[in-house]
Design an enzyme around this catalytic site. Sequence first.
Site, PDB file in Angstrom:
ATOM      1  N   CYS A  55      -1.903 -24.403 -14.765  1.00 43.72           N
ATOM      2  CA  CYS A  55      -3.013 -25.338 -15.005  1.00 43.72           C
ATOM      3  C   CYS A  55      -2.853 -26.593 -14.139  1.00 43.72           C
ATOM      4  O   CYS A  55      -1.773 -27.180 -14.064  1.00 43.72           O
ATOM      5  CB  CYS A  55      -3.059 -25.714 -16.487  1.00 43.72           C
ATOM      6  SG  CYS A  55      -4.429 -26.815 -16.881  1.00 43.72           S
ATOM      7  N   CYS A  59      -0.814 -32.635 -18.515  1.00 41.65           N
ATOM      8  CA  CYS A  59      -0.523 -32.971 -19.920  1.00 41.65           C
ATOM      9  C   CYS A  59       0.992 -32.867 -20.158  1.00 41.65           C
ATOM     10  O   CYS A  59       1.569 -31.778 -19.995  1.00 41.65           O
ATOM     11  CB  CYS A  59      -1.279 -32.024 -20.852  1.00 41.65           C
ATOM     12  SG  CYS A  59      -3.032 -31.880 -20.439  1.00 41.65           S
ATOM     13  N   CYS A  62       2.725 -30.007 -22.110  1.00 45.25           N
ATOM     14  CA  CYS A  62       2.262 -28.616 -21.996  1.00 45.25           C
ATOM     15  C   CYS A  62       3.075 -27.744 -21.041  1.00 45.25           C
ATOM     16  O   CYS A  62       3.188 -28.033 -19.847  1.00 45.25           O
ATOM     17  CB  CYS A  62       0.803 -28.613 -21.585  1.00 45.25           C
ATOM     18  SG  CYS A  62       0.119 -26.930 -21.620  1.00 45.25           S
ATOM     19  N   CYS A  99      -8.753 -17.488 -32.048  1.00 43.87           N
ATOM     20  CA  CYS A  99      -8.954 -18.567 -31.075  1.00 43.87           C
ATOM     21  C   CYS A  99      -8.305 -18.201 -29.746  1.00 43.87           C
ATOM     22  O   CYS A  99      -7.115 -17.879 -29.692  1.00 43.87           O
ATOM     23  CB  CYS A  99      -8.362 -19.865 -31.620  1.00 43.87           C
ATOM     24  SG  CYS A  99      -8.468 -21.229 -30.433  1.00 43.87           S
ATOM     25  N   CYS A 131     -13.226 -18.908 -31.886  1.00 45.00           N
ATOM     26  CA  CYS A 131     -13.041 -20.237 -31.300  1.00 45.00           C
ATOM     27  C   CYS A 131     -12.478 -20.045 -29.898  1.00 45.00           C
ATOM     28  O   CYS A 131     -11.756 -19.077 -29.656  1.00 45.00           O
ATOM     29  CB  CYS A 131     -12.050 -21.004 -32.187  1.00 45.00           C
ATOM     30  SG  CYS A 131     -11.641 -22.640 -31.589  1.00 45.00           S
ATOM     31  N   CYS A 191     -13.698 -28.318 -33.133  1.00 44.05           N
ATOM     32  CA  CYS A 191     -12.310 -28.287 -33.609  1.00 44.05           C
ATOM     33  C   CYS A 191     -11.583 -29.311 -32.763  1.00 44.05           C
ATOM     34  O   CYS A 191     -11.474 -29.150 -31.545  1.00 44.05           O
ATOM     35  CB  CYS A 191     -11.726 -26.881 -33.409  1.00 44.05           C
ATOM     36  SG  CYS A 191      -9.942 -26.825 -33.690  1.00 44.05           S
ATOM     37  N   ARG A 263      -5.803 -28.279 -40.228  1.00 41.37           N
ATOM     38  CA  ARG A 263      -4.941 -27.156 -39.827  1.00 41.37           C
ATOM     39  C   ARG A 263      -3.532 -27.621 -39.485  1.00 41.37           C
ATOM     40  O   ARG A 263      -3.341 -28.427 -38.577  1.00 41.37           O
ATOM     41  CB  ARG A 263      -5.566 -26.416 -38.635  1.00 41.37           C
ATOM     42  CG  ARG A 263      -4.793 -25.181 -38.224  1.00 41.37           C
ATOM     43  CD  ARG A 263      -5.584 -24.305 -37.268  1.00 41.37           C
ATOM     44  NE  ARG A 263      -6.770 -23.790 -37.901  1.00 41.37           N
ATOM     45  CZ  ARG A 263      -8.000 -23.878 -37.416  1.00 41.37           C
ATOM     46  NH1 ARG A 263      -8.214 -24.471 -36.270  1.00 41.37           N
ATOM     47  NH2 ARG A 263      -9.022 -23.377 -38.077  1.00 41.37           N
TER      48      ARG A 263
HETATM   49  N1  SAM Z   1      -6.558 -26.134 -21.523  1.00 43.49           N
HETATM   50  C1  SAM Z   1      -7.254 -26.403 -22.702  1.00 43.49           C
HETATM   51  C2  SAM Z   1      -7.259 -27.861 -23.081  1.00 43.49           C
HETATM   52  O1  SAM Z   1      -6.321 -28.591 -22.793  1.00 43.49           O
HETATM   53  O2  SAM Z   1      -8.238 -28.296 -23.701  1.00 43.49           O
HETATM   54  C3  SAM Z   1      -6.826 -25.596 -23.888  1.00 43.49           C
HETATM   55  C4  SAM Z   1      -5.437 -25.248 -24.191  1.00 43.49           C
HETATM   56  S1  SAM Z   1      -4.351 -26.516 -24.745  1.00 43.49           S
HETATM   57  C5  SAM Z   1      -2.853 -25.651 -24.681  1.00 43.49           C
HETATM   58  C6  SAM Z   1      -4.745 -26.791 -26.455  1.00 43.49           C
HETATM   59  C7  SAM Z   1      -3.927 -27.804 -27.206  1.00 43.49           C
HETATM   60  O3  SAM Z   1      -2.626 -27.282 -27.500  1.00 43.49           O
HETATM   61  C8  SAM Z   1      -3.620 -29.131 -26.561  1.00 43.49           C
HETATM   62  O4  SAM Z   1      -4.702 -30.005 -26.594  1.00 43.49           O
HETATM   63  C9  SAM Z   1      -2.461 -29.637 -27.382  1.00 43.49           C
HETATM   64  O5  SAM Z   1      -2.925 -30.400 -28.480  1.00 43.49           O
HETATM   65  C10 SAM Z   1      -1.792 -28.353 -27.900  1.00 43.49           C
HETATM   66  N2  SAM Z   1      -0.459 -28.182 -27.305  1.00 43.49           N
HETATM   67  C11 SAM Z   1      -0.170 -27.783 -26.051  1.00 43.49           C
HETATM   68  N3  SAM Z   1       1.155 -27.769 -25.834  1.00 43.49           N
HETATM   69  C12 SAM Z   1       1.754 -28.170 -27.002  1.00 43.49           C
HETATM   70  C13 SAM Z   1       3.098 -28.388 -27.393  1.00 43.49           C
HETATM   71  N4  SAM Z   1       4.109 -28.206 -26.573  1.00 43.49           N
HETATM   72  N5  SAM Z   1       3.323 -28.795 -28.664  1.00 43.49           N
HETATM   73  C14 SAM Z   1       2.285 -29.002 -29.512  1.00 43.49           C
HETATM   74  N6  SAM Z   1       0.992 -28.824 -29.174  1.00 43.49           N
HETATM   75  C15 SAM Z   1       0.716 -28.436 -27.927  1.00 43.49           C
HETATM   76  C1  DTB Z   2      -4.313 -26.637 -31.208  1.00 42.14           C
HETATM   77  O1  DTB Z   2      -4.578 -27.797 -31.585  1.00 42.14           O
HETATM   78  N1  DTB Z   2      -3.099 -26.114 -31.168  1.00 42.14           N
HETATM   79  C2  DTB Z   2      -3.132 -24.772 -30.653  1.00 42.14           C
HETATM   80  C3  DTB Z   2      -4.657 -24.521 -30.486  1.00 42.14           C
HETATM   81  N2  DTB Z   2      -5.231 -25.770 -30.839  1.00 42.14           N
HETATM   82  C4  DTB Z   2      -5.179 -24.000 -29.214  1.00 42.14           C
HETATM   83  C5  DTB Z   2      -2.296 -24.596 -29.446  1.00 42.14           C
HETATM   84  C6  DTB Z   2      -0.840 -24.931 -29.688  1.00 42.14           C
HETATM   85  C7  DTB Z   2      -0.077 -24.647 -28.443  1.00 42.14           C
HETATM   86  C8  DTB Z   2       1.407 -24.859 -28.621  1.00 42.14           C
HETATM   87  C9  DTB Z   2       2.145 -24.633 -27.367  1.00 42.14           C
HETATM   88  C10 DTB Z   2       2.052 -23.240 -26.821  1.00 42.14           C
HETATM   89  O2  DTB Z   2       2.230 -22.265 -27.556  1.00 42.14           O
HETATM   90  O3  DTB Z   2       1.820 -23.109 -25.597  1.00 42.14           O
HETATM   91 FE1  SF4 Z   3      -3.823 -27.418 -18.967  1.00 43.66          FE
HETATM   92 FE2  SF4 Z   3      -2.034 -27.413 -20.893  1.00 43.66          FE
HETATM   93 FE3  SF4 Z   3      -3.397 -29.623 -20.382  1.00 43.66          FE
HETATM   94 FE4  SF4 Z   3      -4.656 -27.492 -21.497  1.00 43.66          FE
HETATM   95  S1  SF4 Z   3      -3.039 -28.717 -22.426  1.00 43.66           S
HETATM   96  S2  SF4 Z   3      -5.373 -28.781 -19.803  1.00 43.66           S
HETATM   97  S3  SF4 Z   3      -3.521 -25.842 -20.505  1.00 43.66           S
HETATM   98  S4  SF4 Z   3      -1.943 -28.623 -19.003  1.00 43.66           S
END
Ligand code: SAM
Ligand code: DTB
Ligand code: SF4
Length: 346
Positions: A55, A59, A62, A99, A131, A191, A263
């Site tokens: 990506c 973030c 992530c 989702c 979702c 959501c 959630r």
């Molecule tokens: N790329 C899309 C976005 O950012 O909107 C969707 C996927 S993103 C992985 C969805 C959510 O997962 C993020 O907004 C964040 O709140 C959560 N998330 C991602 N990595 C995480 C982590 N290491 N621990 C907890 N939550 C995480």
């Molecule tokens: C949200 O708030 N948490 C979920 C879902 N919406 C998409 C994602 C959590 C991702 C946790 C890190 C991972 O598994 O990559």
């Molecule tokens: Fe990309 Fe992860 Fe950020 Fe979603 S949360 S925009 S997958 S870097």
Amino acid sequence: MAFRPRYNWTTDEVSDIYHLPFPELIFQSSTLHRQHHDPTRVQFCTLLSIKTGGCPEDCGYCPQSAHYETPVDRSEMLETGIILKAALKAREEGATRFCMGAAWREVKEGKDFDQVLHVVEEIAGTGMEVCVTLGMLTDSQAKQLKKAGLTAYNHNLDTSEEFYSKIITTRTYQERLDTISHVMNAGISVCSGGIIGMGETIQDRCAMLAQLARINPHPESVPINLLIPVKGTPLEDAPPVDSFDLVRMIAAARILMPLSRIRLSAGRLLLTREAQALCFLAGANSIFTGDTLLTTPNPEVDFDVRLLSDLGMKKEEAIGPTCAIADKRSAERFVRSFRASDPKTK
Ligand code: SAM
Ligand code: DTB
Ligand code: SF4
């Protein structure tokens, strides 16, 4: 008279709630919870990463960001058959919501988006809530998703506006709000929630909750994630969150947004069963089930089934969204309300 939630919460008011003596806080949140939901039921929602890694966003939490060297490799979009099989398996395991996440900065029209529309249609046809979380999207893309039968779009605020730039620099807070308004405009349930444990203060957490609770109607679902620190990300060494802080967040979210699904999201492997039970008492009524979230591990379904059974609780059978669904008028109101800052009036 029908219950009318409030939409003018200030950060100070949320902070007063968050800091209530613990028994008082849980009493208030639990009372509201049982007025609007069956407190013995928890929705199972299963996640699937349909396009993983690589990506362009940065973030800081992530593992899928291309900016960091993490254990997650980049892969192409999953085939339709694999996605549909995963959705059916989730349904057999008791999930009423499925989702799908894609590691995209934004939705781009073309083959991959057409495939998403197709799988949304197919999964909606099974009777599950569907979702997706695909990054930023336009009004027209939101409308196409609505037409395909999408129930909800996940787009998290993640944290307070003030702390946001410490975590993400490639996308603004305003861009997040714009995406949420496109989702509302299309009549799709929102959501939206956030993460705790990224180095933010309690004030930041309360500001995020206040921001979410000013969305009118409230987001139909509010995921509260505990940071899962992943090796290679800037937050890999973030200290763990005290589970009482998580319970307080959930209780405060329940008090502010009584009709929403709150959630208990990422990070449950970091919690004891007792801490999860406290989250349910505080008003959490949905969890992510299945042994993987998007890329990180999650408790096995059997573990969750056993947890609920030991508590004399049950998974929720399909009942559909518990909040009003936004529309064009509420989207316009939302855009206007974010031009005005934190209201000081009650
Ligand atoms: N790329 C899309 C976005 O950012 O909107 C969707 C996927 S993103 C992985 C969805 C959510 O997962 C993020 O907004 C964040 O709140 C959560 N998330 C991602 N990595 C995480 C982590 N290491 N621990 C907890 N939550 C995480
Ligand atoms: C949200 O708030 N948490 C979920 C879902 N919406 C998409 C994602 C959590 C991702 C946790 C890190 C991972 O598994 O990559
Ligand atoms: Fe990309 Fe992860 Fe950020 Fe979603 S949360 S925009 S997958 S870097």
